[in-house]
Design a protein around this motif. Structure first.
Motif, mmCIF file in Angstrom:
data_model
loop_
_atom_site.group_PDB
_atom_site.id
_atom_site.type_symbol
_atom_site.label_atom_id
_atom_site.label_comp_id
_atom_site.label_asym_id
_atom_site.label_seq_id
_atom_site.Cartn_x
_atom_site.Cartn_y
_atom_site.Cartn_z
ATOM 1 N N ASN A 1 18.844 -3.943 17.923
ATOM 2 C CA ASN A 1 20.273 -3.721 17.770
ATOM 3 C C ASN A 1 21.038 -5.012 18.084
ATOM 4 O OD1 ASN A 1 22.896 -2.868 17.885
ATOM 5 N ND2 ASN A 1 22.442 -0.995 19.032
ATOM 6 N N VAL B 1 24.091 -5.674 18.400
ATOM 7 C CA VAL B 1 25.170 -5.530 19.379
ATOM 8 C C VAL B 1 24.617 -5.697 20.790
ATOM 9 C CG1 VAL B 1 26.926 -3.974 20.277
ATOM 10 C CG2 VAL B 1 26.495 -4.063 17.838
ATOM 11 N N LYS B 2 23.388 -5.220 20.983
ATOM 12 C CA LYS B 2 22.793 -5.353 22.309
ATOM 13 C C LYS B 2 22.479 -6.810 22.632
ATOM 14 C CE LYS B 2 21.381 -0.702 22.982
ATOM 15 N NZ LYS B 2 20.349 0.305 23.140
ATOM 16 N N VAL C 1 24.414 -9.209 21.655
ATOM 17 C CA VAL C 1 25.720 -9.734 22.044
ATOM 18 C C VAL C 1 26.028 -9.353 23.492
ATOM 19 C CG1 VAL C 1 28.184 -9.677 21.559
ATOM 20 C CG2 VAL C 1 26.559 -9.623 19.672
ATOM 21 N N VAL C 2 25.759 -8.079 23.826
ATOM 22 C CA VAL C 2 26.006 -7.620 25.197
ATOM 23 C C VAL C 2 25.198 -8.476 26.174
ATOM 24 C CG1 VAL C 2 25.583 -5.726 26.806
ATOM 25 C CG2 VAL C 2 26.592 -5.256 24.576
ATOM 26 N N CYS D 1 26.611 -11.920 26.596
ATOM 27 C CA CYS D 1 27.823 -11.878 27.423
ATOM 28 C C CYS D 1 27.460 -11.775 28.901
ATOM 29 C CB CYS D 1 28.692 -10.685 27.046
ATOM 30 S SG CYS D 1 29.666 -10.947 25.585
ATOM 31 N N LEU D 2 26.525 -10.883 29.213
ATOM 32 C CA LEU D 2 26.148 -10.706 30.616
ATOM 33 C C LEU D 2 25.632 -12.020 31.202
ATOM 34 C CD1 LEU D 2 24.401 -7.206 30.518
ATOM 35 C CD2 LEU D 2 26.632 -7.769 31.481
ATOM 36 N N TYR E 1 14.685 -4.295 34.820
ATOM 37 C CA TYR E 1 14.000 -3.052 34.479
ATOM 38 C C TYR E 1 14.943 -2.102 33.752
ATOM 39 C CZ TYR E 1 11.998 1.574 35.138
ATOM 40 O OH TYR E 1 11.540 2.839 34.933
ATOM 41 N N VAL E 2 16.152 -1.921 34.314
ATOM 42 C CA VAL E 2 17.122 -1.003 33.711
ATOM 43 C C VAL E 2 17.502 -1.487 32.308
ATOM 44 C CG1 VAL E 2 19.455 -0.072 33.906
ATOM 45 C CG2 VAL E 2 18.009 -0.249 35.932
ATOM 46 N N LEU E 3 17.741 -2.794 32.186
ATOM 47 C CA LEU E 3 18.152 -3.332 30.887
ATOM 48 C C LEU E 3 17.054 -3.167 29.848
ATOM 49 C CD1 LEU E 3 19.979 -6.547 32.095
ATOM 50 C CD2 LEU E 3 21.027 -4.541 31.067
ATOM 51 N N ARG E 4 15.796 -3.403 30.260
ATOM 52 C CA ARG E 4 14.699 -3.240 29.298
ATOM 53 C C ARG E 4 14.589 -1.797 28.860
ATOM 54 N NH1 ARG E 4 9.635 -6.476 31.763
ATOM 55 N NH2 ARG E 4 8.496 -5.430 30.110
ATOM 56 N N LYS E 5 14.866 -0.875 29.793
ATOM 57 C CA LYS E 5 14.857 0.551 29.455
ATOM 58 C C LYS E 5 15.910 0.852 28.399
ATOM 59 C CE LYS E 5 11.977 3.279 31.411
ATOM 60 N NZ LYS E 5 11.230 4.198 30.597
ATOM 61 N N LEU E 6 17.052 0.175 28.515
ATOM 62 C CA LEU E 6 18.144 0.394 27.576
ATOM 63 C C LEU E 6 17.969 -0.457 26.322
ATOM 64 C CD1 LEU E 6 21.033 0.349 30.180
ATOM 65 C CD2 LEU E 6 20.338 2.322 28.842
ATOM 66 N N GLU E 7 16.833 -1.142 26.236
ATOM 67 C CA GLU E 7 16.534 -2.016 25.093
ATOM 68 C C GLU E 7 17.547 -3.143 24.937
ATOM 69 O OE1 GLU E 7 15.958 0.722 21.852
ATOM 70 O OE2 GLU E 7 13.824 0.848 22.325
ATOM 71 N N ILE E 8 18.083 -3.595 26.064
ATOM 72 C CA ILE E 8 18.909 -4.794 26.048
ATOM 73 C C ILE E 8 17.951 -5.969 26.218
ATOM 74 C CG2 ILE E 8 20.751 -6.059 27.231
ATOM 75 C CD1 ILE E 8 21.933 -3.518 26.399
ATOM 76 N N ASP F 1 23.085 4.876 26.276
ATOM 77 C CA ASP F 1 23.953 3.827 25.761
ATOM 78 C C ASP F 1 25.402 4.140 26.030
ATOM 79 O OD1 ASP F 1 21.818 2.451 24.995
ATOM 80 O OD2 ASP F 1 22.230 2.446 22.844
ATOM 81 N N LEU G 1 34.947 -13.844 27.043
ATOM 82 C CA LEU G 1 33.746 -13.059 27.292
ATOM 83 C C LEU G 1 34.102 -11.600 27.527
ATOM 84 C CD1 LEU G 1 31.708 -15.378 29.674
ATOM 85 C CD2 LEU G 1 31.315 -14.926 27.260
ATOM 86 N N LEU H 1 32.672 -8.599 25.305
ATOM 87 C CA LEU H 1 31.871 -7.564 25.963
ATOM 88 C C LEU H 1 32.530 -6.200 25.795
ATOM 89 C CD1 LEU H 1 29.376 -6.995 27.713
ATOM 90 C CD2 LEU H 1 30.859 -7.133 29.694
ATOM 91 N N SER I 1 31.941 -4.950 22.205
ATOM 92 C CA SER I 1 30.575 -4.511 21.903
ATOM 93 C C SER I 1 30.210 -3.262 22.704
ATOM 94 C CB SER I 1 29.554 -5.633 22.087
ATOM 95 O OG SER I 1 29.924 -6.495 23.099
ATOM 96 N N ASN J 1 15.598 6.092 25.807
ATOM 97 C CA ASN J 1 14.249 6.039 26.355
ATOM 98 C C ASN J 1 14.235 6.965 27.559
ATOM 99 O OD1 ASN J 1 12.819 4.235 24.755
ATOM 100 N ND2 ASN J 1 13.824 2.482 25.723
ATOM 101 N N TRP K 1 13.773 8.298 31.208
ATOM 102 C CA TRP K 1 13.750 7.692 32.534
ATOM 103 C C TRP K 1 12.658 8.364 33.339
ATOM 104 C CZ3 TRP K 1 16.438 3.456 33.764
ATOM 105 C CH2 TRP K 1 17.491 3.109 32.916
#
Lengths: 510, 150
Positions: free
Chosen positions: A167, A169-170, A172-173, A176-177, A425-432, B5, B45, B49, B52, B64, B66
């Motif tokens: 994705n 958009v992810k 881009v997110v 930004c982070l 870990y959380v970000l990878r879960k969210l596929e970021i 999301d 930024l 952010l 998006s 996914n 948890w």
């Protein structure tokens, strides 16, 4: 001819005994890291960076060692692909297709040797490509102004999600982070930003801490969740029987794979996964019906392995010349450069010529070292594959702790590292994706600096950002890079899945 | 299910607003002749952010799963072990805290208790010796400081 002179000087640097020793050590450690399932090259390099620092190595030595780790990890990925049918990292996925069937047929040694030779050829081609292309690109990049650089950084972010990324958009997110974390600290005008008055934050957040946390700690947490440690039957390695005819058979495949891989590596966003994928599919097309791909065709091992290693050296081209990495691991290497106070980019070729050419020469030497390491010593790596991950991963985590602690000798950084690990870990879960975050952290200050300069030149007129043909070109590429994954991504991902599912679903495949 | 999301998107918007508000509070540098102020880049930024994250809320990806229940507890245990490791590194010293941390992690990952702590102790001692003698970098001895060769 100028290049040749620099290269000879480079060999002078790389062949210095202590540099050679660290290259050998890096190649060995890298192969080890690549061979162990669950530890990719990015992880490996990330964990070893703090160690390289605490050893107080000279910049070129540190860079040579970690480049060797990088190359070694790309070699090592194939060992678990062939013997366990588990790719050590994503680019090694395609090697499973024919490598594992070969091992099942009692030709594990041949598969390992062929893949080592193909890796060598792929890397060699790409290193030569790097030598030829990098100075040209660096000279071209010298014409960039701040506006072009700003657009180039955007291009890097836009394409980092990669063609296989999910994705945009992810992406881009994530970028930004990363950029937001980079703004923490005192800015160039002396204003404190987001420090909340905490003394430790005045200097900003050290990206090495963020990188090690995001990669190593989150990997540990993922492992705990998946518990992939269950022993899988390992193929026995037979005695090597490789004739010249066999080598001649895979030679064209390796050359083709290497060239394709190099191109995939240089192009932003493509990377090693794509390199090995096109290396394999085009090999299948080139050989046609005469091949028996998917059933243990040696050319099906050679093509993707050459592509994979070609791409990993190719990815160094944009990293060294533009200061814009094309993959996760090169992003980590970029972090090393920045923390060694070397500004990556075109100026590096003039200001730090000894370092650049030393590293390139070390890459060439490293390839020979890896070939020597990998053919006779492959048995050692095979033995080490039997270390259960439940012991291995905690130890790797400890190394990360030691490395970070020994940089600053305060525990403050360790809490930060763990926090980044949990966030990872959380970000990878969210596929970021994590790589744009790292890139944001690394490039943030440079990006803002270039924006400032551009604005100073134009007296606050924002249109300067797209005022030259070159800048517009970069913006267009960035837009394409962001939109393309939407169109091509699903198709490519499906194809890669179909190709790998064919063997994974094969009843004899397990 | 597409909650992840959406929730994340909302959190990100909160972050973007807070971050953007922070950017508006930065003092203008003296002179003010510069093209952009300290707050300009962060404001950009925050806007990107925010936009998006809105997209994530409107068009979320499938979730996914948890790891609730047991695995979730194991994960929390692991994080607690890591935090404790960082806390105890200096007071207990490297060898003891490493033995405890690595041992506990190996054990929770499925190794036999005795093996786990043996591996922990062995790796702690080896790394300590390596760092203190071969590499000349001091790791804290903590409670074991009576062993120090003076």
């Amino acid at each position: 001819m100028e290049t040749l002179g620099f290269l000879i000087d480079g060999f002078g640097v790389a062949l210095a005994p202590h540099n050679l020793m660290f290259a050998l050590m890096g190649a060995f450690l890298g192969t080890l890291i690549g061979a162990l399932p669950g530890l990719g090259p990015a992880n490996g390099v990330a964990i070893l960076i703090p160690l390289a620092f605490s050893l107080g190595l000279r910049p070129e030595t540190a860079l040579i060692m970690l480049t060797a780790v990088y190359a070694g990890a790309m070699y090592g990925g194939r060992i678990s692909s062939i013997l366990l049918n588990i790719p050590g990292d994503e680019p090694a996925m395609m090697t499973c297709l024919d490598g594992y069937p070969m091992a099942q047929q009692g030709k594990a040694a041949e598969a390992l040797a062929i893949s080592a030779i193909a890796s060598f050829i792929g890397s060699l081609i790409a290193t030569v490509g790097l030598i030829l292309l990098a100075p040209v690109l660096a000279r071209f990049a010298l014409t960039f102004g701040p506006a072009e650089y700003f657009a180039l950084f955007l291009l890097a972010f836009a394409t980092l999600g990669g063609i296989t990324g999910k994705n945009p958009v992810k992406t881009v997110v994530a970028a930004c982070l990363g950029l937001m974390v980079a703004t923490v600290g005192i800015d160039s005008t002396g204003v404190q930003r987001y420090t909340f008055g905490t003394l430790e934050l005045y200097e900003g957040i050290d990206f090495i801490i963020a990188i090690v946390g995001l990669f190593a700690i989150s990997e540990l947490l993922f492992f705990i969740e998946e518990r992939a440690g269950g022993g899988k039957a390992k193929m026995a390695v037979n005695k090597l029987k490789l004739s010249w005819a066999d080598i001649r058979n895979i030679l064209p495949s390796s050359v083709r794979g290497g060239i394709l891989g190099f191109i995939a590596g240089v192009l932003p966003g493509a990377g090693a996964s794509l390199g090995s994928f096109i290396g394999y599919t085009l090999e299948k097309k080139a050989v046609g019906k005469k091949g028996f791909f998917g059933q243990g065709d040696p050319r099906g091992v050679a093509g993707p392995e050459a592509g994979n290693n070609g791409a990993s050296s190719g990815a160094l081209v944009p990293m060294l010349t533009l200061g814009v990495p094309g993959s996760g691991t090169t992003a980590v290497l970029l972090a090393l450069l920045i923390s060694l106070n070397i500004t990556p980019g075109p100026l590096m070729f003039t200001q730090n010529a000894d370092i650049v050419w030393g590293v390139i020469a070390a890459l060439l030497i490293g390839n020979f070292l890896l070939l020597i390491l990998n053919i006779p010593l492959v048995g050692i790596f095979v033995k080490l594959l039997s270390v259960p991950p439940m012991y291995l991963l905690p130890c790797v985590t400890m190394i990360a702790f030691v490395g970070i602690y020994s940089i600053s000798n305060t525990t403050f950084d360790l809490y930060f590292m763990v926090a980044f690990g949990v966030a990872g870990y959380v970000l990878r879960k969210l596929e970021i994706p994590l790589v744009p975050i790292i890139l944001g952290l690394l490039l943030g200050p440079e990006m803002e600096k270039n924006l400032r300069h551009a604005m100073d030149i134009s007296d606050g007129d924002w249109t300067i950002l797209w005022n030259s043909g070159l800048a517009i070109g970069l913006w267009v590429f960035a837009a394409v890079g962001l939109i393309l994954p939407y169109i091509v991504g699903p198709i490519l991902r499906r194809r890669m899945k179909v190709a790998t599912a064919a063997t994974a679903g094969n009843p004899e495949g397990d | 299910m597409t909650f992840n999301d959406r929730i994340f998107g909302v959190l990100l918007i909160v972050l973007a607003v807070a971050y953007g508000w922070g950017a508006s509070q930065f003092p203008e540098p003296f002179g003010g002749a510069e093209g952009i102020a300290p707050g300009t880049f962060p404001t950009l930024l925050a806007v990107v952010l925010g936009l998006s994250s809105l997209y994530l809320i409107v068009r979320p990806d499938p979730d996914n799963a948890w790891p609730w229940s047991r695995t979730g507890v194991e994960l929390i245990v692991a994080v607690v072990v890591l935090v404790l490791y960082a806390m105890l590194l200096e007071p207990l010293g490297f060898i003891l805290s490493t033995t405890l941390a690595i041992g506990t992690l190996c054990w929770r990952m499925g190794a036999k208790v005795l093996n786990a702590y043996l591996v922990g102790a062995a790796s702690g001692v080896v790394v300590f010796l390596l760092f203190n003698f071969a590499l000349d970098l001091a790791l804290p001895l903590g409670l074991l400081s009576f062993l120090e060769v003076s």
